[in-house]
Scaffold this active site. Structure first.
Site, PDB file in Angstrom:
ATOM      1  N   HIS A  45      -9.790  -0.805  -7.664  1.00  0.00           N
ATOM      2  CA  HIS A  45      -9.483   0.301  -6.742  1.00  0.00           C
ATOM      3  C   HIS A  45      -8.462   1.261  -7.364  1.00  0.00           C
ATOM      4  O   HIS A  45      -8.627   2.480  -7.312  1.00  0.00           O
ATOM      5  CB  HIS A  45      -8.949  -0.279  -5.429  1.00  0.00           C
ATOM      6  CG  HIS A  45      -8.557   0.767  -4.434  1.00  0.00           C
ATOM      7  ND1 HIS A  45      -9.470   1.599  -3.831  1.00  0.00           N
ATOM      8  CD2 HIS A  45      -7.335   1.134  -3.950  1.00  0.00           C
ATOM      9  CE1 HIS A  45      -8.838   2.427  -3.007  1.00  0.00           C
ATOM     10  NE2 HIS A  45      -7.542   2.170  -3.067  1.00  0.00           N
ATOM     11  N   ASP A  86       0.849  -1.203   0.000  1.00  0.00           N
ATOM     12  CA  ASP A  86       0.000   0.000   0.000  1.00  0.00           C
ATOM     13  C   ASP A  86       0.880   1.247   0.000  1.00  0.00           C
ATOM     14  O   ASP A  86       1.741   1.383   0.862  1.00  0.00           O
ATOM     15  CB  ASP A  86      -0.885  -0.031   1.255  1.00  0.00           C
ATOM     16  CG  ASP A  86      -2.137   0.797   1.093  1.00  0.00           C
ATOM     17  OD1 ASP A  86      -2.127   1.754   0.296  1.00  0.00           O
ATOM     18  OD2 ASP A  86      -3.125   0.490   1.779  1.00  0.00           O
TER      19      ASP A  86
END
Ligand code: HEM
Length: 236
Positions: free
Chosen positions: A133, A56
């Protein structure tokens, strides 16, 4: 979900003891004049992964590009050097997530159904995955360039209580950029539905803050030049 607060202290360091000690000091100063809405202790996990197992922060801007994305500039001289922060505490349904094959967590080639993250899990390579996403959060501005924010999300959780979460925090020079991303995630884009990550992640808090620059804080009359923090405070 909107969970208002007036002050936010995002305290980060490589040593959790230092984070704890600073939090305790700040709370000494605030005791009696602030009500804590939320306090969360997060941590870095493996190679900067979240608790869904994906790296991330890869596409975060760095160096002067990070400053350019996150800090107010000459367009608003009174607030130059400040930033618009959004925080959201997400809880993940890891049981449902782990039932998905890894290829689906990444993307399903040739199908239009699930394609959740838009990067590979093991080595974090970007995939062509419309509706994922990554795709939903790739926002092109009127000048044809990608609009960027600076994300600083961290995992948190209590496995013994079945709690697995991501504390999302992002800084933007222009709050409309984060707003556009959130709209696209929750409402969908002209070409895709809402972000499939939300089928496995639920936002349980959500607040915005303006982060004044240290110069701005020092210039507040009556402050006596004591303030040196560039962060706003309270509800974390
Ligand atoms: C449950 C919460 C979230 C999780 C677990 C999550 C996870 C991820 C992951 C794994 C990536 C790919 C690697 C990377 O570039 O960082 C990513 C990319 C990204 N996310 Fe999130 N994210 C979350 C919430 C959000 C929210 C709320 C926003 C915006 C308001 C956002 C904006 C972005 C952006 C801008 C990218 C980079 C897209 C690109 O240019 O490739 N994320 N996120």
């Amino acid at each position: 979900m909107s969970t208002p607060g007036d002050l936010l202290f995002p305290i980060r360091a490589n040593r959790p003891d230092l984070c704890f000690a600073l939090t305790a000091e700040i709370m000494k100063g605030l005791r009696g004049s602030a009500t804590v809405q939320d306090e969360l202790h997060a941590f870095a996990y493996y190679d900067a992964r979240n608790l869904l197992g994906f790296v991330d922060g890869t596409e975060n801007p760095v160096g002067h590009e990070a400053a350019d994305a996150a800090l107010v500039g000459d367009e608003d001289p009174d607030f130059r050097g400040g930033s618009y922060a959004v925080v959201q505490k997400y809880l993940h349904d890891v049981d449902a997530w782990e039932r998905l094959p890894v290829e689906t967590q990444e993307k399903v080639i040739g199908q239009t159904q699930e394609k959740v993250i838009g990067r590979t899990k093991a080595i974090d390579v970007e995939l062509d995955a419309p509706g994922s996403h990554k795709d939903v959060n790739t926002v092109i501005g009127p000048d044809g360039t990608e609009q960027r924010i600076l994300r600083a999300a961290m995992p948190f959780g209590r496995p013994g209580h079945g709690e697995f979460g991501t504390y999302f925090i992002a800084y933007a020079r222009d709050s409309r950029v984060t707003d556009t991303m959130l709209e696209r995630m929750f409402l969908g884009t002209p070409t895709s539905g809402p972000d499939p990550l939300l089928d496995y992640s639920r936002a349980v808090t959500g607040t915005r803050f303006f982060v004044p620059s240290a110069d701005f804080l020092r210039a507040i009359p009556g402050d006596g030049g004591q303030s040196s923090s560039s962060f706003s405070s309270s509800s974390e």
